[in-house]
Design a protein around this motif. Structure first.
Motif, PDB file in Angstrom:
ATOM      1  N   PHE A 252     -33.806  74.130  62.811  1.00  0.00           N
ATOM      2  CA  PHE A 252     -32.538  74.649  63.320  1.00  0.00           C
ATOM      3  C   PHE A 252     -31.446  74.427  62.279  1.00  0.00           C
ATOM      4  N   GLY A 253     -30.331  75.081  62.462  1.00  0.00           N
ATOM      5  CA  GLY A 253     -29.206  74.903  61.547  1.00  0.00           C
ATOM      6  C   GLY A 253     -28.754  76.203  60.932  1.00  0.00           C
ATOM      7  N   LYS A 254     -28.244  76.098  59.715  1.00  0.00           N
ATOM      8  CA  LYS A 254     -27.645  77.231  59.027  1.00  0.00           C
ATOM      9  C   LYS A 254     -28.322  77.413  57.679  1.00  0.00           C
ATOM     10  N   GLY A 275     -31.994  78.780  64.461  1.00  0.00           N
ATOM     11  CA  GLY A 275     -30.586  79.032  64.216  1.00  0.00           C
ATOM     12  C   GLY A 275     -29.709  77.822  64.505  1.00  0.00           C
ATOM     13  N   TRP A 276     -28.403  78.086  64.517  1.00  0.00           N
ATOM     14  CA  TRP A 276     -27.429  77.013  64.728  1.00  0.00           C
ATOM     15  C   TRP A 276     -27.451  76.540  66.172  1.00  0.00           C
ATOM     16  N   GLN A 277     -27.338  75.229  66.360  1.00  0.00           N
ATOM     17  CA  GLN A 277     -27.352  74.639  67.694  1.00  0.00           C
ATOM     18  C   GLN A 277     -26.057  73.855  67.923  1.00  0.00           C
ATOM     19  N   ASP A 278     -25.562  73.892  69.162  1.00  0.00           N
ATOM     20  CA  ASP A 278     -24.436  73.019  69.485  1.00  0.00           C
ATOM     21  C   ASP A 278     -24.943  71.587  69.616  1.00  0.00           C
ATOM     22  N   ARG A 279     -24.046  70.671  69.911  1.00  0.00           N
ATOM     23  CA  ARG A 279     -24.419  69.254  69.904  1.00  0.00           C
ATOM     24  C   ARG A 279     -25.521  68.947  70.916  1.00  0.00           C
ATOM     25  N   ILE A 280     -25.392  69.478  72.114  1.00  0.00           N
ATOM     26  CA  ILE A 280     -26.386  69.190  73.146  1.00  0.00           C
ATOM     27  C   ILE A 280     -27.711  69.865  72.814  1.00  0.00           C
ATOM     28  N   GLY A 281     -27.650  71.072  72.274  1.00  0.00           N
ATOM     29  CA  GLY A 281     -28.872  71.747  71.852  1.00  0.00           C
ATOM     30  C   GLY A 281     -29.591  70.978  70.761  1.00  0.00           C
TER      31      GLY A 281
END
Length: 409
Positions: A252-254, A275-281
């Motif tokens: 995950f990420g960019k 892909g990009w994940q928010d903090r909880i993801g």
């Protein structure tokens, strides 16, 4: 003041990214959970890496983030991505009258401002931390000599008499503060970036998540990694290592460049890019993994993996030397062959994975922000080294004479 009193603590940091899981977000939050009155003073902008090539300017004013009072000040100028020059910081300190100032970083101009305040208010406890090391700040020998050993050391000599302690956030950054910036050895303590256990308990340790946790649902070793990916961060080696193994790799990420995008496009079937994940993801992905891997560099996602009690595979260096104590495996070359050998062994040893998970609880106890925040307050009353410093800075793995401790990746 006695240990039962509640302190008024002000954090000064150059940039602040609302909703993120960085130290400047989490340490104030955990100090507030201990009953202290905490405020963050920062600039009117987020970090450059959160907004691409330009800063994300969000404006000045006051707001709350995770229950913490955040005051954003306008700035006079800045050195791109390194520091800002605040407007009215000294006046705000005079108005707020803190018991404790925690200044994030050693080389920004605001260190002079907080030292000026300390000089006129000697009962205020003033600490500064160091996030610089030979990997992220001084790779160029000429820059290292001119900016750190000469210019910054000269400026800090004028301030050091007013600073009560300097916290290195990793063992390598403790040694950098001493060897490159001239901070006296007896003023330096290890106060690591911590693991956010409260957020994990709040969002992940719930029945609906546990019921849907799909560890080993297909009898494959589930491996996770994440971050801002670019050439040289080990993504190519990791993807090559898992080919044809009984492993499911989630990334995950960019993807920051065409090089990494091309690697992902050509990845084998057991590799998925999320892909990009928010903090909880991010925390959910780490918590559902059997092991988390970073083949090259330290990232704050390592502490997130510790918070979720996920075993680790990390490249050994000074910034990771305190992270693994039977809760994972160190890499010493970072090659695809080395990674592959380790993952092959783990994919065929459920008992070994379970032992690592059990030992992950011990690492969380040592590196939890609950402990780190508590120790940050204990230093106000007694500047002698606390448990975290004593455990790690006396551990052979954290010895700076070790091969690869100072290796530039």
């Amino acid at each position: 003041m006695t240990k039962n009193d509640h302190l008024k603590i002000i954090h000064v940091c150059q940039y602040y990214n609302e909703g993120y899981g960085y130290q400047e977000n989490l340490l104030p939050r955990y100090q507030a959970k201990l009953g202290h009155k905490v405020m963050v003073i920062t600039s009117d902008r987020m970090s450059y890496f959160s907004g691409g090539k330009d800063p994300k300017i969000v404006g000045s004013g006051e707001f709350e983030d995770n229950g913490i009072r955040i005051l954003r000040l306008p700035i006079k100028t800045e050195l791109k991505g390194r520091f800002v020059v605040f407007n009215n910081l000294y006046d705000i300190l005079k108005r707020e009258k803190p018991d404790y100032i925690f200044h994030h970083g050693l080389i920004s101009p605001s260190i002079k401002t907080v030292c000026k305040y300390k000089k006129k208010n000697p009962s205020t406890f003033l600490v500064a931390d160091n996030h610089a090391d030979l990997d992220n700040s001084a790779r160029n020998p000429l820059w290292r000599l001119s900016y750190y050993r000469i210019y910054s050391t000269f400026r800090l000599k004028k301030c050091i008499n007013y600073i009560d302690l300097v916290f290195g956030v990793t063992p390598a950054r403790c040694y950098f503060a001493e060897n490159e910036l001239g901070i006296p050895h007896d003023l330096i303590r290890l106060l690591p970036v911590g693991a956010d256990e409260f957020t994990v308990k709040e969002h992940l340790e719930k029945k609906d998540f546990l019921d849907n946790n799909y560890n080993n649902i297909n009898n494959k070793l589930k491996v996770v990694t994440g971050g801002k990916w670019s050439e040289g961060k080990g993504l190519k080696e990791l993807i090559s290592a898992v080919q044809d193994l009984n492993v499911e790799l989630q990334i995950f990420g960019k993807l920051d460049d065409s090089y990494t995008k091309n690697i992902i496009e050509q990845a084998p079937n057991n590799v998925t890019f999320l892909g990009w994940q928010d903090r909880i993801g991010t925390l959910r992905l780490l918590a559902s993994a059997d092991v988390a891997v970073w083949p090259k560099l330290h990232t704050t996602l390592v502490e997130d993996a510790i918070a979720t009690k996920t075993p680790l595979i990390l490249r050994y260096q000074g910034n990771t030397s305190h992270h693994i104590r039977e809760n994972g495996v160190y890499l010493f070359t970072g090659t695809s062959i080395e990674i592959r050998q380790i993952l092959d062994i783990l994919s065929n040893s459920e008992n070994l994975i379970n032992k690592m998970k059990e030992n992950s609880k011990k690492q969380l106890d040592l590196l939890s922000y609950k402990r780190i925040a508590k120790e940050s307050i204990e230093y106000y009353y007694d500047k002698s080294a606390k448990t975290t410093h004593e455990v790690f800075m006396n551990d052979p793995l954290c010895n700076p004479s070790n091969r690869d401790f100072h290796k530039l990746s």
